[in-house]
Design a protein around this motif. Structure first.
Motif, PDB file in Angstrom:
ATOM      1  N   GLN A 224       0.768  -1.197  -0.149  1.00  0.00           N
ATOM      2  CA  GLN A 224      -0.031  -0.142   0.021  1.00  0.00           C
ATOM      3  C   GLN A 224       1.015   1.227  -0.094  1.00  0.00           C
TER       4      GLN A 224
ATOM      5  N   ASN B 233      -2.336 -11.763 -11.409  1.00  0.00           N
ATOM      6  CA  ASN B 233      -2.861 -10.627 -12.481  1.00  0.00           C
ATOM      7  C   ASN B 233      -2.484 -11.213 -13.521  1.00  0.00           C
TER       8      ASN B 233
ATOM      9  N   GLN C 261       1.193 -10.660  -5.618  1.00  0.00           N
ATOM     10  CA  GLN C 261       0.148 -10.424  -4.680  1.00  0.00           C
ATOM     11  C   GLN C 261      -0.840  -9.421  -5.089  1.00  0.00           C
ATOM     12  N   LEU C 262      -0.510  -8.771  -6.348  1.00  0.00           N
ATOM     13  CA  LEU C 262      -1.201  -7.761  -6.823  1.00  0.00           C
ATOM     14  C   LEU C 262      -2.546  -8.416  -7.600  1.00  0.00           C
ATOM     15  N   GLY C 263      -3.703  -7.751  -7.298  1.00  0.00           N
ATOM     16  CA  GLY C 263      -5.160  -8.287  -7.726  1.00  0.00           C
ATOM     17  C   GLY C 263      -5.481  -8.500  -9.034  1.00  0.00           C
TER      18      GLY C 263
ATOM     19  N   GLU D  47      -8.047  -7.215 -10.571  1.00  0.00           N
ATOM     20  CA  GLU D  47      -8.811  -6.030 -11.174  1.00  0.00           C
ATOM     21  C   GLU D  47      -8.009  -5.193 -12.102  1.00  0.00           C
ATOM     22  N   ASP D  48      -8.662  -4.379 -13.043  1.00  0.00           N
ATOM     23  CA  ASP D  48      -8.070  -3.630 -13.963  1.00  0.00           C
ATOM     24  C   ASP D  48      -6.911  -2.716 -13.533  1.00  0.00           C
ATOM     25  N   ASP D  49      -7.522  -2.042 -12.304  1.00  0.00           N
ATOM     26  CA  ASP D  49      -6.486  -0.897 -11.759  1.00  0.00           C
ATOM     27  C   ASP D  49      -5.538  -1.678 -10.589  1.00  0.00           C
ATOM     28  N   ALA D  50      -5.361  -3.004 -10.860  1.00  0.00           N
ATOM     29  CA  ALA D  50      -4.201  -3.287  -9.672  1.00  0.00           C
ATOM     30  C   ALA D  50      -2.898  -2.990 -10.130  1.00  0.00           C
ATOM     31  N   LEU D  51      -2.632  -2.812 -11.301  1.00  0.00           N
ATOM     32  CA  LEU D  51      -1.308  -2.229 -11.825  1.00  0.00           C
ATOM     33  C   LEU D  51      -0.884  -0.866 -12.069  1.00  0.00           C
TER      34      LEU D  51
ATOM     35  N   SER E 176      -0.518   1.393  -9.603  1.00  0.00           N
ATOM     36  CA  SER E 176       0.770   1.940  -8.840  1.00  0.00           C
ATOM     37  C   SER E 176       1.924   1.846  -9.353  1.00  0.00           C
TER      38      SER E 176
END
Length: 290
Positions: A50, A127, A83-85, A87-91, A93
């Motif tokens: 995070q 992912n 460990q990234l999810g 979801e489309d916005d997981a990347l 960051s």
């Protein structure tokens, strides 16, 4: 000469429009001394993902450790991206890192140990873009003579077995097809066609027509083209790899002057998270798709 603390401070600046060239040069010159600090940075983020957007040095540390061929970074990098999810916005960051250079980073730090890379590839909870990058790292290792073509084709064959027997993410299956084109795996043609026939492939990424046409190219020419592909190389110079990024040139026409050429398996079909074909350095979904 900068101290290690000064280098890290310059890499951790909040001003993401300034390229820290001096700090990166010093980091390379002081490789042995700074490596523990770089490992500490990526380990901290792997344990606390995070905080990645608040730690600009994380990105620079990844590229530096890749240039250093630092095998101790390998399990940490796999842990973070694994460990990234889904979801489309997981990347978001890490910007375009996954679609642009994660393959090269993994290939650079793995020290020819494929175990963790295959772990990423085969885990459906990872992912799909990370899985695709991990698979691409095997192509890079082959392209740099670190694994044999026979071993790579055999491994991809086992992945196709799984795809044809169990439900798999269509984007990931498309990535397998693209990589087969890259290495001209004509011996897998019938199995790849079966994936299309069973509607397992995301055809917004690659079409059966393109597969057929590419595998008709002379094999030696196809593999020579792979050797020249800038996205199929190890990380050798962090400055060269990062200095062209659009964020470091806010007042420059990056599209015309800085962005490298990007090739697509199907130029008319670009994935939402792929680099935008206009050359902006942004993801397609955040650029021309809007």
């Amino acid at each position: 000469m900068l101290t290690i603390e000064q280098i890290i401070a310059k890499l951790n600046t909040d001003n993401d429009s300034v390229f820290p060239r001096e700090a990166l040069k010093e980091a390379v010159l002081q490789q042995s001394a700074i490596t523990p600090s770089l490992l500490s940075i990526i380990d901290e983020i792997a344990n606390n993902p995070q905080f990645v957007e608040d730690t600009p040095a994380f990105m620079f540390a990844l590229y530096l450790l890749a240039q250093f061929r630092e095998k101790r970074a390998y399990p940490i990098i796999v842990r973070y991206f694994g460990q990234l999810g889904l979801e489309d916005d997981a990347l978001d960051s890490t910007g375009d890192l996954v679609t642009e250079d994660l393959s090269s980073i993994l290939a650079s730090v793995c020290n020819s140990d494929l175990g963790l890379i295959k772990q990423l590839i085969e885990d459906q909870n990872v992912n799909e873009y990370v899985r695709s990058a991990a698979l691409g790292s095997l192509v890079i290792l082959y392209n740099n003579d670190q694994i044999s073509r026979g071993d790579l084709v055999s491994y991809i064959d086992t992945l196709l077995d799984h795809c044809l027997e169990q439900e798999e993410d269509p984007f990931f299956v498309a990535s397998i097809v693209c990589n087969c084109c890259d290495i001209h795996a004509k011996e897998l043609h019938d199995r790849l066609v079966a994936c299309f026939d069973q509607a397992l492939v995301d055809e917004d990424v690659i079409s059966k027509k393109y597969l057929d046409s590419y595998l008709e190219i002379d094999k030696d020419k196809a593999l020579a083209k792979l050797k020249e592909n800038r996205q199929c190389r190890l990380i050798n110079d962090v400055i060269t790899e990062m200095e062209w990024w659009a964020c470091f040139h806010p007042d420059t026409n990056v599209k015309q002057n800085l962005a490298p050429a990007i090739e697509y398996a199907n130029p008319s079909k670009v994935g939402r998270n792929d680099p935008c074909p206009c050359g902006s350095g942004k993801k397609y979904k955040k650029c021309c798709l809007q």
